[in-house]
Design a protein around this motif. Structure first.
Motif, PDB file in Angstrom:
ATOM      1  N   THR A  99       0.770  -1.241   0.074  1.00 25.54           N
ATOM      2  CA  THR A  99      -0.080  -0.088   0.043  1.00 25.54           C
ATOM      3  C   THR A  99       0.829   1.402   0.014  1.00 25.54           C
ATOM      4  N   ALA A 100       0.331   2.189  -0.763  1.00 26.51           N
ATOM      5  CA  ALA A 100       1.198   3.428  -0.736  1.00 26.51           C
ATOM      6  C   ALA A 100       0.977   4.106   0.558  1.00 26.51           C
ATOM      7  N   LEU A 101       2.115   4.703   0.945  1.00 27.65           N
ATOM      8  CA  LEU A 101       2.123   5.489   2.545  1.00 27.65           C
ATOM      9  C   LEU A 101       1.610   6.874   2.276  1.00 27.65           C
ATOM     10  N   GLY A 102       2.051   7.420   1.334  1.00 26.88           N
ATOM     11  CA  GLY A 102       1.878   9.011   1.016  1.00 26.88           C
ATOM     12  C   GLY A 102       2.352   9.753   2.375  1.00 26.88           C
ATOM     13  N   VAL A 103       2.095  10.972   2.329  1.00 23.94           N
ATOM     14  CA  VAL A 103       2.641  12.081   3.388  1.00 23.94           C
ATOM     15  C   VAL A 103       2.026  11.463   4.870  1.00 23.94           C
ATOM     16  N   SER A 104       0.788  11.183   4.641  1.00 27.08           N
ATOM     17  CA  SER A 104       0.239  10.682   6.159  1.00 27.08           C
ATOM     18  C   SER A 104       0.631   9.504   6.534  1.00 27.08           C
ATOM     19  N   GLY A 105       0.933   8.511   5.717  1.00 28.43           N
ATOM     20  CA  GLY A 105       1.619   7.379   6.206  1.00 28.43           C
ATOM     21  C   GLY A 105       3.157   7.427   6.880  1.00 28.43           C
ATOM     22  N   TYR A 106       3.831   8.428   5.895  1.00 27.57           N
ATOM     23  CA  TYR A 106       5.092   8.729   6.531  1.00 27.57           C
ATOM     24  C   TYR A 106       5.042   9.374   7.811  1.00 27.57           C
ATOM     25  N   THR A 107       4.131  10.405   8.031  1.00 31.39           N
ATOM     26  CA  THR A 107       4.054  11.156   9.163  1.00 31.39           C
ATOM     27  C   THR A 107       3.645  10.118  10.397  1.00 31.39           C
ATOM     28  N   ALA A 108       2.708   9.201  10.051  1.00 32.42           N
ATOM     29  CA  ALA A 108       2.214   8.319  11.224  1.00 32.42           C
ATOM     30  C   ALA A 108       3.105   7.335  11.749  1.00 32.42           C
ATOM     31  N   ILE A 109       4.213   6.868  10.799  1.00 33.91           N
ATOM     32  CA  ILE A 109       5.293   6.176  11.126  1.00 33.91           C
ATOM     33  C   ILE A 109       6.392   6.872  12.081  1.00 33.91           C
ATOM     34  N   THR A 110       6.766   8.092  11.604  1.00 35.68           N
ATOM     35  CA  THR A 110       7.914   8.861  12.022  1.00 35.68           C
ATOM     36  C   THR A 110       7.324   9.377  13.339  1.00 35.68           C
TER      37      THR A 110
END
Length: 214
Positions: A139-150
């Motif tokens: 699944t593509a993470l996109g900006v929101s996915g990156y933010t959630a992980i970092t």
């Protein structure tokens, strides 16, 4: 170990084209080239890697080999890049020179957390955007996915984004806490874009430094 903020994932339909593109990236100022040859034999990868390192060494550009850590050791490449299905970083570390870097792929927070327990130098997190040709890609993470992980993953280890990233994406990706990017298509289509990518990535560092000194 300082990991460059921009990695070029070399592309080419033939060996000749692949090496020409590596040469173009080096002349355009890339600091790190990733040679990732999916479905090629180790023998073939070794042959191409020997040619690639002649080019990168000339420009003092780093060369990282995808998956084949024995090839990386044999040609004294700067490091190795491991996919999720490859040998674990802990095992690979024992087979490399101490100065060689290890980058590893992660698609989720859980993947990242597992990698932090292993001897890696950076995490390649993605895909940022889903590849149009890949049916089974994560699944593509996109900006929101990156933010959630970092937000959860507080680590000094650099995290690089990858997956169909373009110049327009850089500023929003850097705001998520991801510190660099690996790019293939956008660079292959226009090697002059390396300069723009570098300017955008380095501008964020300058801002951080200015901020710190106040």
């Amino acid at each position: 170990m300082i990991i460059p903020k921009l990695h070029y994932i070399a592309q080419g339909n033939t060996t000749k084209e692949l090496l020409e593109n590596i040469q173009k990236a080096c002349t355009s100022g890339i600091e790190l080239v990733l040679l990732r040859m999916e479905n090629a034999s180790e023998k073939k990868v070794l042959k191409v890697a020997k040619e690639a390192i002649k080019i990168t060494s000339h420009y003092q550009t780093r060369l990282v080999i995808g998956s084949y850590y024995k090839v990386a050791k044999e040609i004294k490449a700067d490091g190795v890049y491991l996919e999720k299905t490859d040998t674990s970083p802990t095992v690979v570390r024992k087979n490399l020179y101490t100065w060689q870097s290890i980058g590893a792929v992660a698609h989720t927070l859980s993947d990242c957390e597992k990698l932090l327990d292993q001897e890696i130098d950076y995490i390649s997190l993605g895909p940022f955007r889903k590849e149009t040709t890949a049916n089974h890609s994560p699944t593509a993470l996109g900006v929101s996915g990156y933010t959630a992980i970092t937000d959860v993953l507080k680590t000094p280890i650099p995290i690089l984004g990858f997956g169909e990233i373009t110049i327009e994406d850089v500023n929003s990706i850097l705001k998520t806490g991801v510190s660099g990017i690996a790019v293939s298509k956008a660079i292959t289509q226009n090697f002059n874009s390396i300069k723009t990518f570098n300017q955008l990535l380095n501008a964020s560092v300058t801002q951080e430094q200015r901020h710190t000194f106040k």
